[in-house]
Write a protein that holds these residues in place. Structure first.
Motif, mmCIF file in Angstrom:
data_model
loop_
_atom_site.group_PDB
_atom_site.id
_atom_site.type_symbol
_atom_site.label_atom_id
_atom_site.label_comp_id
_atom_site.label_asym_id
_atom_site.label_seq_id
_atom_site.Cartn_x
_atom_site.Cartn_y
_atom_site.Cartn_z
ATOM 1 N N THR A 421 0.824 -1.215 0.000
ATOM 2 C CA THR A 421 0.000 0.000 0.000
ATOM 3 C C THR A 421 0.851 1.255 0.000
ATOM 4 O O THR A 421 0.366 2.342 -0.287
ATOM 5 N N ARG A 422 2.121 1.124 0.348
ATOM 6 C CA ARG A 422 2.983 2.303 0.368
ATOM 7 C C ARG A 422 3.592 2.601 -0.996
ATOM 8 O O ARG A 422 4.188 3.652 -1.194
ATOM 9 N N THR A 423 3.439 1.667 -1.954
ATOM 10 C CA THR A 423 4.074 1.842 -3.256
ATOM 11 C C THR A 423 3.289 2.815 -4.107
ATOM 12 O O THR A 423 2.096 2.623 -4.365
ATOM 13 N N ASN A 424 3.937 3.899 -4.497
ATOM 14 C CA ASN A 424 3.335 4.880 -5.400
ATOM 15 C C ASN A 424 3.843 4.573 -6.818
ATOM 16 O O ASN A 424 5.032 4.702 -7.094
ATOM 17 N N LEU A 425 2.922 4.180 -7.702
ATOM 18 C CA LEU A 425 3.323 3.763 -9.048
ATOM 19 C C LEU A 425 4.016 4.886 -9.816
ATOM 20 O O LEU A 425 4.864 4.620 -10.675
ATOM 21 N N LEU A 426 3.651 6.133 -9.508
ATOM 22 C CA LEU A 426 4.273 7.252 -10.220
ATOM 23 C C LEU A 426 5.743 7.429 -9.851
ATOM 24 O O LEU A 426 6.498 8.071 -10.580
ATOM 25 N N GLU A 427 6.153 6.878 -8.718
ATOM 26 C CA GLU A 427 7.528 7.027 -8.285
ATOM 27 C C GLU A 427 8.399 5.832 -8.691
ATOM 28 O O GLU A 427 9.592 5.806 -8.402
ATOM 29 N N MET A 428 7.778 4.839 -9.343
ATOM 30 C CA MET A 428 8.536 3.660 -9.764
ATOM 31 C C MET A 428 9.488 4.016 -10.898
ATOM 32 O O MET A 428 9.225 4.925 -11.695
ATOM 33 N N ASP A 429 10.589 3.276 -10.993
ATOM 34 C CA ASP A 429 11.467 3.377 -12.151
ATOM 35 C C ASP A 429 10.674 2.969 -13.405
ATOM 36 O O ASP A 429 9.892 2.002 -13.351
ATOM 37 N N ARG A 480 4.040 5.478 -17.819
ATOM 38 C CA ARG A 480 3.985 6.018 -16.447
ATOM 39 C C ARG A 480 3.877 7.532 -16.556
ATOM 40 O O ARG A 480 4.862 8.250 -16.455
ATOM 41 N N TYR A 481 2.624 8.006 -16.791
ATOM 42 C CA TYR A 481 2.375 9.434 -17.039
ATOM 43 C C TYR A 481 1.678 10.077 -15.847
ATOM 44 O O TYR A 481 0.941 9.423 -15.104
#
Length: 549
Positions: A421-429, A480-481
């Motif tokens: 739940t802490r994973t922000n997809l926008l911050e992924m590589d 990833r926009y």
């Protein structure tokens, strides 16, 4: 007097009778001339009539002859058509027999280039002009150098002798100057020729050096290729078998192959000729009464059998060539997928249905005597999948689909197990996001493959739906926009679909789509997955992530 009168009357009577006889003779002559003309006229008319009848007879004979020649020509034309049919069908029968008489191994020695280079040939130069050295004695020949007796006594002839000496001296001096001038010119030509020959030799030496360097480089490459092949290098084995396929003297072919090192198996996708390779008609007949050459078409069952034998023969020939050429012992088995490039008339799109797929082991196949087998029985004995209707290109499922081994594919990482739940997809590589999308579609039942970023041609993931009716090849792009995805990205996806011959395109983004983008996609096999839908799909897999600006 009476006697004189009687004499006169008798004379008149005689003259009148004479005139009458002359007139009669003239009339008779005219009548005879007229009759002669009439006879000649009738003779001319009879001859003319005979000539006309003869001309008619000759014309009829010519027309009859021409008609016979025309009919013979049409029969020959029909014969040519039938010979062409027989030639084509006999070609099919020789597909396998031709390869049995040759050794399909690639001789590495034949790949080397020889270092022969032509010997240097001096270029033509203009010959030097002759320039003989003037001989002094030649100019003074006949000139008296010493004074004569009379000259010594009384001086007679002295002036003339001195003038001769002066003239000879002058002529010699002039000739000597010309010689020296010509010698300078000749020396210049000699120097010019030497420079020209030196330049030609230098050019030759340089060309020979470059040639020998190229030969050495080529042969060094062949050395490396040979070493790599026998050392079981994957790329060398693929290159070697590509050479085997390209050297097949059957025809110009299109193919793709992939070597599996672990199982020592070669996967081959082979472009088969379509059904138009089979003659349309089995024979031609000429109907003289209608002047018509008409083809007798094959019955559908006959056409299907001939085309089946054709594609099966190509498959068996290809398997034989690959196994026989395997001098490194690298092939335990081969998978042959025969495809045909055509157009789906229901969609207008290019398709490549697989109509024959075979997997066989070398140990088993090389025991066969292909010169004696029944082609279709042999293929069935190998448990091949042959289209039940090859002429209609009814597809069969490939035993191994070569597109699943696209060289663009890379091993994917498991990203789903690392999400919470802490994973922000926008911050992924961005690359991790592509791996995530690939993991997700694998989870929902697709056979997904991630492509290399540098060579994907606009594709991030290629997925395969194995279902027989609804399945197919999908291309998936992961964006990833943060901002709204505009129509240009959807157009790019559609172009990529066409290029990849995919049945569906999927665009996955962390943001949303604009109205133009959705309008463009609505009547096309394109699915747009925005950020909300992506999170929902992850939740269905038990993954709770977030998209937070």
């Amino acid at each position: 007097m009476a006697r004189s009168f009687g004499s006169t009357v008798n004379k008149i009577i005689r003259e009148t009778a004479k005139a009458q006889r002359a007139a009669e003779r003239s009339r008779n002559a005219a009548i005879r001339e007229q009759e002669r003309h009439l006879r000649l006229q009738r003779q001319y008319e009879r001859e003319n009539e005979r000539a006309i009848k003869q001309s008619i007879r000759e014309q009829k004979a010519y027309e009859k002859e021409q008609k016979a020649l025309y009919i013979e020509g049409r029969k020959e034309e029909t014969k040519d058509y039938n010979e062409e049919v027989h030639y084509r069908l006999n070609e099919f029968k020789s597909i396998i027999s031709e390869t049995l008489s040759v050794d399909d191994k690639i001789s590495f020695e034949s790949l080397y280039k020889k270092d022969d280079y032509p010997e240097f040939v001096e270029p033509y130069v203009k010959p030097l002009p002759a320039n003989p050295l003037p001989v002094r004695e030649g100019f003074f020949a006949g000139v008296a150098m010493e004074a004569s007796y009379m000259e010594k006594i009384i001086g007679l002839g002295k002036k003339a002798r001195l003038r001769s000496i002066e003239t000879a001296e002058s002529a010699y001096s002039y000739a000597l100057r010309n010689y020296e001038c010509a010698e300078k010119t000749i020396n210049g030509l000699i120097e010019e020729n030497e420079m020209f020959l030196s330049s030609a030799r230098a050019e030759y030496d340089e060309a020979k050096r470059l040639y020998l360097e190229e030969i050495a480089s080529h042969n060094s490459t062949i050395d490396d290729f040979k070493t790599s092949y026998f050392n079981k290098d994957k790329e060398a084995i693929e290159a070697y078998n590509t050479l085997v396929m390209e050297r097949s003297n059957y025809s110009d072919i299109t193919f793709n192959l992939f070597y599996l090192e672990e199982s020592k198996e070669l996967l081959l996708e082979y472009e088969l000729p379509d059904v138009t390779a089979v003659p349309k008609n089995k024979e031609y007949k000429y109907t003289q009464s209608r002047d018509e050459i008409k083809g007798v078409p094959f019955k559908p069952k006959e056409l299907n059998e001939i085309y089946s034998i054709l594609v099966a023969s190509i498959a068996l020939r290809t398997l034989h060539e690959l196994f026989e050429a395997d001098q490194g012992g690298h092939l335990d088995s081969v998978v042959f997928n025969g495809v045909v490039s055509t157009v789906d008339l229901s969609t207008g799109l290019d398709i490549r249905p697989c109509i024959l797929t075979i997997q066989t082991r070398k140990e088993e196949f090389m025991k066969f005597d292909l010169a004696r087998v029944d082609i279709l029985a042999c293929v069935k004995g190998l448990k091949a999948q042959l289209s039940p209707s090859v002429t209609e290109l009814t597809p069969v499922k490939p035993i191994v689909d070569l597109v699943m081994y696209d060289k663009r594919f890379v091993n994917e990482r498991d990203m789903i197990s690392t999400l919470d739940t802490r994973t922000n997809l926008l911050e992924m590589d961005p690359f991790d996001f592509e791996h995530l999308v690939c993991n997700l579609f694998s989870k929902i039942g697709l056979e997904s493959k991630l492509t290399r970023s540098s060579r994907d041609g606009g594709v991030d993931v290629i997925a395969f739906d194995p279902r027989p009716v609804f399945g197919g090849k999908y291309v998936i792009q992961a964006k990833r926009y943060k901002n709204t995805v505009e129509v240009a990205a959807v157009r790019d996806l559609y172009g990529t679909m066409m290029n990849e011959n995919a049945s569906k395109g999927i665009l996955v983004t962390t943001s949303t789509y604009g109205p133009d983008a959705r309008s463009f996609a609505k009547d096309k096999p394109i699915e747009l997955i925005d950020g909300r839908v992506l999170l929902h799909m992850l939740e269905e897999q038990g993954i709770h992530a977030k998209i937070q600006l």
